[in-house]
Each structure stands twice: as C-alpha cells, then as structure tokens.
Design a protein around this motif. Structure first.
Motif, PDB file in Angstrom:
ATOM      1  N   THR A 109     -34.111 -21.821  -4.948  1.00 35.91           N
ATOM      2  CA  THR A 109     -32.799 -21.953  -5.571  1.00 35.91           C
ATOM      3  C   THR A 109     -32.484 -20.700  -6.380  1.00 35.91           C
ATOM      4  OG1 THR A 109     -33.761 -23.042  -7.514  1.00 35.91           O
ATOM      5  CG2 THR A 109     -32.962 -24.459  -5.732  1.00 35.91           C
ATOM      6  N   GLN A 110     -31.184 -20.490  -6.596  1.00 39.23           N
ATOM      7  CA  GLN A 110     -30.711 -19.424  -7.469  1.00 39.23           C
ATOM      8  C   GLN A 110     -29.814 -20.034  -8.532  1.00 39.23           C
ATOM      9  OE1 GLN A 110     -29.287 -15.730  -5.742  1.00 39.23           O
ATOM     10  NE2 GLN A 110     -30.062 -16.331  -3.738  1.00 39.23           N
ATOM     11  N   ASP A 111     -29.839 -19.428  -9.712  1.00 37.19           N
ATOM     12  CA  ASP A 111     -29.007 -19.935 -10.802  1.00 37.19           C
ATOM     13  C   ASP A 111     -27.546 -20.002 -10.398  1.00 37.19           C
ATOM     14  OD1 ASP A 111     -31.215 -20.213 -12.388  1.00 37.19           O
ATOM     15  OD2 ASP A 111     -30.919 -18.332 -13.492  1.00 37.19           O
ATOM     16  N   ILE A 112     -27.052 -18.940  -9.759  1.00 35.48           N
ATOM     17  CA  ILE A 112     -25.638 -18.882  -9.421  1.00 35.48           C
ATOM     18  C   ILE A 112     -25.280 -19.921  -8.369  1.00 35.48           C
ATOM     19  CG2 ILE A 112     -25.962 -17.123  -7.626  1.00 35.48           C
ATOM     20  CD1 ILE A 112     -22.998 -17.452 -10.076  1.00 35.48           C
ATOM     21  N   GLN A 113     -26.208 -20.226  -7.468  1.00 38.43           N
ATOM     22  CA  GLN A 113     -25.948 -21.251  -6.463  1.00 38.43           C
ATOM     23  C   GLN A 113     -25.896 -22.632  -7.089  1.00 38.43           C
ATOM     24  OE1 GLN A 113     -29.133 -20.310  -3.683  1.00 38.43           O
ATOM     25  NE2 GLN A 113     -27.658 -19.462  -2.243  1.00 38.43           N
ATOM     26  N   GLN A 114     -26.785 -22.892  -8.047  1.00 33.09           N
ATOM     27  CA  GLN A 114     -26.781 -24.176  -8.724  1.00 33.09           C
ATOM     28  C   GLN A 114     -25.504 -24.359  -9.537  1.00 33.09           C
ATOM     29  OE1 GLN A 114     -30.482 -24.277 -10.948  1.00 33.09           O
ATOM     30  NE2 GLN A 114     -31.547 -25.258  -9.242  1.00 33.09           N
ATOM     31  N   ILE A 115     -25.071 -23.294 -10.196  1.00 36.18           N
ATOM     32  CA  ILE A 115     -23.829 -23.362 -10.964  1.00 36.18           C
ATOM     33  C   ILE A 115     -22.650 -23.599 -10.028  1.00 36.18           C
ATOM     34  CG2 ILE A 115     -22.233 -22.037 -12.401  1.00 36.18           C
ATOM     35  CD1 ILE A 115     -24.690 -20.613 -13.563  1.00 36.18           C
ATOM     36  N   GLY A 116     -22.597 -22.831  -8.938  1.00 36.31           N
ATOM     37  CA  GLY A 116     -21.473 -22.943  -8.020  1.00 36.31           C
ATOM     38  C   GLY A 116     -21.380 -24.287  -7.344  1.00 36.31           C
ATOM     39  N   SER A 117     -22.523 -24.886  -6.995  1.00 35.21           N
ATOM     40  CA  SER A 117     -22.506 -26.162  -6.283  1.00 35.21           C
ATOM     41  C   SER A 117     -22.022 -27.306  -7.154  1.00 35.21           C
ATOM     42  CB  SER A 117     -23.906 -26.472  -5.749  1.00 35.21           C
ATOM     43  OG  SER A 117     -24.823 -26.650  -6.823  1.00 35.21           O
TER      44      SER A 117
ATOM     45  N   LEU B 155     -12.469 -23.691 -10.169  1.00 33.56           N
ATOM     46  CA  LEU B 155     -13.246 -22.575 -10.694  1.00 33.56           C
ATOM     47  C   LEU B 155     -14.129 -21.932  -9.630  1.00 33.56           C
ATOM     48  CD1 LEU B 155     -14.370 -23.771 -14.248  1.00 33.56           C
ATOM     49  CD2 LEU B 155     -12.775 -21.944 -13.668  1.00 33.56           C
ATOM     50  N   ARG B 156     -14.389 -22.652  -8.546  1.00 36.12           N
ATOM     51  CA  ARG B 156     -15.208 -22.064  -7.487  1.00 36.12           C
ATOM     52  C   ARG B 156     -14.509 -20.866  -6.853  1.00 36.12           C
ATOM     53  NH1 ARG B 156     -18.526 -26.593  -4.032  1.00 36.12           N
ATOM     54  NH2 ARG B 156     -19.012 -27.997  -5.754  1.00 36.12           N
ATOM     55  N   ILE B 157     -13.203 -20.946  -6.700  1.00 32.87           N
ATOM     56  CA  ILE B 157     -12.480 -19.868  -6.028  1.00 32.87           C
ATOM     57  C   ILE B 157     -12.593 -18.551  -6.798  1.00 32.87           C
ATOM     58  CG2 ILE B 157     -10.204 -19.075  -5.287  1.00 32.87           C
ATOM     59  CD1 ILE B 157      -9.553 -21.988  -4.599  1.00 32.87           C
ATOM     60  N   PRO B 158     -12.252 -18.495  -8.108  1.00 28.70           N
ATOM     61  CA  PRO B 158     -12.440 -17.226  -8.817  1.00 28.70           C
ATOM     62  C   PRO B 158     -13.901 -16.813  -8.920  1.00 28.70           C
ATOM     63  CG  PRO B 158     -11.808 -18.969 -10.343  1.00 28.70           C
ATOM     64  CD  PRO B 158     -11.605 -19.504  -8.968  1.00 28.70           C
ATOM     65  N   LEU B 159     -14.816 -17.800  -8.990  1.00 30.64           N
ATOM     66  CA  LEU B 159     -16.236 -17.469  -9.063  1.00 30.64           C
ATOM     67  C   LEU B 159     -16.700 -16.788  -7.781  1.00 30.64           C
ATOM     68  CD1 LEU B 159     -18.786 -17.692 -10.794  1.00 30.64           C
ATOM     69  CD2 LEU B 159     -19.231 -19.921  -9.736  1.00 30.64           C
TER      70      LEU B 159
END
Length: 273
Positions: A153-161, A167-171
C-alpha cells in the motif's frame, strides 16, 4: 565559460555547452533542493494542523486541542486537503527556487541543462506513454513477487481510495501533473545533471534512481519490497530524459504511471462493501 561533458553524458549529449556565468548544479545544491521540496510539504502540512489546533482552542479550550486535531485529521477528506495544500505550496516554491538559481539551464536540451525543450523526435512522446503504462505492470509484478503475499500500500493510495469524489478529481490532477513536473526537475533535471558532471552515465542513472526510490520509502510505509519498482521506473525515466534531449517525455511517462496507479481510486467508489 565552456563546460566539457565528455564521458559524463551519453553519446547523443556530448557537445560543449556554454553557460553564462558558469553556474551549474552541484551535488550539495541538488540534495539541498530535494530536501527543501519535502521539507516545504512538511512545513505546509504542519502549519495547517496548527491552524486547526488554534481553532479548536478557541472553540473548546486547550484541553480539547489534541482530540479535535486527531479527529479532524482522521477524516479522509481532511487528509486529501492536507495533501493538496502541502503539494500546492511546495511545488511552485521549489520550481521558483530552481529557476532563480539556474535560469539559464531550463532551456538547454542536454545536461547540464534541465531539458524543458521539445524532444528530438515527437515519437518519443508516444514511447513515453507506453513506458508509463508498462512499467507499473512490470514493477507491480516484481513487487508482488518480492512481497510474498504481504499487502502493498501507499499513503496516497489509501487517502485517495477513501476521499469523496469531489476531492478525488483535484487530487488526481495534482498527482499526475504537478507532482511529476517537480519530481522530474529534481531527479532527472537537477540531480542527474549534477551526477553526470562526476560519474559516467550508468552510475549517474543508478544513483539518481536509487535516490528517487529511497525518498519515496516513507510514502510506501517503508515497504522495502516496493523499492525495485520505483528504481525500475526511475531508470526508465532517466533513459527517456537522456534519449530525447528533453525532460517532457519523462514527465509524460511519470504522469501516465501515476494516472494508472490511481485509477483504482475511482473504481473503488462503487465497489460493494
């Protein structure tokens, strides 16, 4: 002043490059700029958290600050905002610092230039997209082989999921555009140019790729078995940079790689459970 690049860059990038003022990126300056980029992200995030703490203080008193901050930061939307804010602050400041330090290097195609010029062959942009699509697949298989069943896992993937769609679109836009531009400037621009002044091409690519992988290790939650994937990606990006005499193919491949990695965020929206 003239700078000889003999034996430090590939055969397609060996002419003598005149630089006004003679200022080139050195190893210490490259390391300092990379450290500054990540430090700026940490400082921006810390200030944001501090503001939340002050707001909690005025609302409920100092005794409620820790709990309020922890509860707020635990919210997926707030974590996404933190990423957007920290990267949104660190990226432009890093680009500005690099441009002020080495303004003459941005438009130079070959090292020690940073390669913000069109590639020698437009077809290399197509190759860059292909690299960005293939490397995650190959790297993912390699990572799974080394992980031996452990979750990767990656931090950014966990946050995005876990982030709301709004907020997913600008992220995603930030992750596939701004992030690659800054990181390619740092690692395939500044750092690689500094290394090529001292080392042969193979060693310069290897050192810059290993550095790229190691600085991303915290975001990978220190899962060492994910490092070969990042090294493979960084090596391909460095090859694109030197082969094309431009940094844009590596930026395009990097962005494509990131886009493929975060497509799962949107797929996860309607998954059951």
């Amino acid at each position: 002043m003239e700078i000889s690049c003999t034996e430090t860059v590939p055969s397609s990038a060996m002419p003598i490059i005149p630089l006004a003022g003679g200022r080139m990126p050195g190893m210490w300056m490259a390391a300092a700029l990379i450290a500054t980029y990540f430090a700026l992200q940490a400082v921006a995030a810390g200030l944001f958290v501090l503001v939340l703490g002050v707001a909690a203080r005025f609302g409920n008193g100092w005794h409620a600050v820790d709990g309020a901050m922890a509860a707020t930061l635990a919210q997926p939307a707030m974590q996404a905002l933190l990423v957007l804010l920290s990267l949104g602050v660190a990226a432009p400041l890093t680009l500005l610092l690099a441009h002020r330090r080495w303004p003459q290097l941005w438009s130079l195609a070959r090292p020690p230039g940073f390669g913000f010029t069109p590639p020698r062959r437009p077809l290399l942009l197509v190759l860059a997209v292909a690299v960005g699509l293939v490397i995650p697949v190959l790297g993912g298989l390699l990572t799974q082989l080394l992980a031996q069943g452990h979750a990767v896992t990656q931090d950014i993937q966990q946050i995005g999921s876990r982030t709301p769609l709004a907020l997913r679109i600008p992220l995603v836009l930030l992750v596939v555009s701004v992030g690659p531009v800054v990181e390619e400037l740092l690692f395939r621009g500044v750092l690689l140019s500094a290394l090529l002044q001292r080392w042969r091409v193979g060693w310069a690519i290897a050192i810059s790729s290993l550095t790229f992988a190691l600085v991303h290790l915290p975001g990978l939650q220190y899962q060492w078995y994910a490092l070969p994937n990042l090294i493979l990606l960084a090596t391909a990006l460095a090859w694109l940079r030197l082969r094309s005499d431009s940094i844009w193919p590596s930026i395009l491949a990097h962005g494509t790689n990131n886009l493929l990695a975060v497509v799962a965020w949107f797929v996860a929206i309607n998954l059951p459970g």
